[in-house]
Design an enzyme around this catalytic site. Sequence first.
Site, PDB file in Angstrom:
ATOM      1  N   ASP A 538       0.932  -1.166   0.112  1.00 38.73           N
ATOM      2  CA  ASP A 538      -0.066  -0.042  -0.005  1.00 38.73           C
ATOM      3  C   ASP A 538       0.812   1.044  -0.027  1.00 38.73           C
ATOM      4  O   ASP A 538       2.234   1.050   0.240  1.00 38.73           O
ATOM      5  CB  ASP A 538      -0.935   0.117   1.260  1.00 38.73           C
ATOM      6  CG  ASP A 538      -0.324  -0.197   2.550  1.00 38.73           C
ATOM      7  OD1 ASP A 538       0.606   0.834   2.858  1.00 38.73           O
ATOM      8  OD2 ASP A 538      -0.636  -1.021   3.249  1.00 38.73           O
ATOM      9  N   GLU A 613      22.092 -21.530 -19.125  1.00 36.60           N
ATOM     10  CA  GLU A 613      21.497 -20.804 -18.334  1.00 36.60           C
ATOM     11  C   GLU A 613      21.741 -19.605 -17.638  1.00 36.60           C
ATOM     12  O   GLU A 613      21.396 -18.727 -17.734  1.00 36.60           O
ATOM     13  CB  GLU A 613      20.523 -21.870 -17.581  1.00 36.60           C
ATOM     14  CG  GLU A 613      19.725 -23.090 -18.232  1.00 36.60           C
ATOM     15  CD  GLU A 613      19.228 -23.950 -17.406  1.00 36.60           C
ATOM     16  OE1 GLU A 613      17.929 -24.223 -17.454  1.00 36.60           O
ATOM     17  OE2 GLU A 613      19.882 -24.226 -16.187  1.00 36.60           O
TER      18      GLU A 613
END
Length: 729
Positions: A538, A613
């Site tokens: 928030d 990777e």
Amino acid sequence: MAIIFNEKAKTFTLNTKHTSYQMKIGNLDYLLHLYYGPSIPDEDVSWQIMQYDRGFSGNPYESRNARTFSLDAQPQEYSTQQQGDFRAASIEVINSDGSYSFHGKAVDYRLTKGKYKLDTLPCVFAREEDTADTLEVTLLDQVSQVKVILLFGVFQEADIITRAVKVVNGGDRPIHLAKVMSLCLDFLNGSDFDLVSLPGRYGQERQVERQHMTHHIHNIGSVRGSSSHQQNPFVILCGRETTEDCGRCYGFSLMYSGNFLAEAELDQYDQLRLGMGINPKQFLYELKPGEIFEGPEVVMAFTNSGFTGLSHLYHDFYRTNLCRSKFVSQVERPVLINSWEAAFMDFDDVKLVEIAKAAKNMGVDLFVMDDGWFGKRDDDNSGLGDWVVNESKIKCGLHKLVEQINDLDMKFGIWFEPEMVSEDSDLYRAHPDWAMEIPGRHAVRSRNQIALDLSRRDVQDYLIKSVNTILDDANIYYVKWDINRSLTDIWSNDLPAEKQGEVYHRYILGLYRVMDAIILTHPDILFEGCSGGGGRFDAAMLHYYPQYWVSDNNNPIDRLKLHYGTSFVYPTCTMGAHISDSGRFVPLETKAVVAMCGTFGYELDATHLTEKEQKICMEQSRLFRKYYHITFKGDFYRLTNPFEMGNMTAWQHVTKDKRESLVSVVVTNLTCNGPQEYVKPKGLEPSARYSINGSEETRSGAALMNAGIPINREVPEYSAFQFYLVRED
Ligand code: DGJ
């Protein structure tokens, strides 16, 4: 001054660059709300208010027999209680004689340069370069002498208006507050409004919902002790016609991390009232004579440019006027790797260093040791509250561990969950009364833990001291601050029976005090908030942390929706986003494109990655840094809506000068032999020419935006594209 008081008409007009907001000390000194929307001149628009004899809508005594004046049919700036207005009240006062009433009338006002501050709650601030002004209007109840001070902050350039409220007990006996809304906004006709909110659940926070206003009260809120995964303290009121790119849009963002309520009521006359503030559920606050209660701030914005226009206003403002951390703009955020999904609580110092070493090959700057390093913590049954290093796991000690990470030329970060306690902990054994448990009852467990009573000063001081001791003891660059349950058993052993209705709010005040005391004393540490993912994401939290973990759900395809919803109000540079093992069929490159919509990092066991990777990750970390100035500082556009059926999700960042842009596309569905699809960028300079991914050929901004970029269909499922556009000079 952006605020004009017209003595004759008794109107206050608040002006930002493109909006006006007007109120008036009207009939019988009630403070009426007249207008909020596109700019209007300093003209009293109270002529809009028609007065009729409305049956069953009472008339205040002072209006004598004027049956046409009822507060039930007057737009108000802060609605009164028991005065004939039957809509949702802004305030509920229980006076010392037991009566429920507050008849507030405007008695005073004050205009000041600069932006007001709140003493107990976080709020946005004005920078030196901002033009900000404050209006305070005092409403007084003559009988009880209770005052409500309405605070308005006007940020002219930013097109933002803030509101907050203070209640002062000016009487000589204690009163109780059963409800205090921070905002009341009345529209004379709201039947063509929609309400947009961001509901969700654990792992699926801030999904977007839009509903037509109908004749009842639409309540959006939380009673979980935190702003929650389930709802977010942000709502939009928009026209039925409003789209992503155009139409009326009002935003309301509440700066509060506890129980909140947004109540939108379409009444019998199609008037619309929006109230927003602390949730009145289990809220009863005693105010002694002379005491002041502060209600949290609401940050409001209006635009005619649809959801995109509204998001831009909030993104720009929250990037500059909300968080105090140097990581907002002075220092670039690092690429991090977090140990959680790699090791959970099953690690020791050797394993951590191995992960860090492997991560070095992936372009990682910061290694974060997540849950499991402290007290006795091998699973979630024990240890919370004991913020001392577990030397049976971190055998070399914290200092040495940090040194080893630093020797790899990496920074070190650490995880805390300060607000919680495990029953199996030294803290609980020493201070069982510090836990939130109602006497004579067994507290509800959630993730096997109990909340600490943060309303208590001694608990706050313990947390400040124990967390600060760790932070001061080693070279710590980053902190992840987590909370992993909703509050229940609301009780404080430190407060008398009649004050138990204050505990929810006092917990949040205590939390803010603890955060201030830890965060402000460590300005060089990057803090990231987390609540089992994005459970307390928030605006108030973003006053403390420049970034917040969006969700525990790292599945990149789910993340498309999570990022989409979160971006309605919070800038993408606040959104914690990592590449993890989740999403087995999604290529690493696609995961990286999704994580670049946020703060970017890794959450996997780097030692399990192949060399190939690791190389891909290294390249993705490089790209994140390359595009940082676009994704962290530019304008954000949602190009598609992932909640609608479609084969791809696309979004875009554009630098403020429109010179560079990054268009990101994820192919979410490949239909066999399907139609060719195009992604249409936004926010480019129509007459300028742009190269795409370094190509020599250029395209005009106009053609790109109107004709679109074709998306290659001959690709594996879940492929992603990044189109880096650079304007020709
Ligand atoms: C919940 C968080 O969201 C996770 O990332 C992780 O930190 C765990 N808590 C640790 O308990």
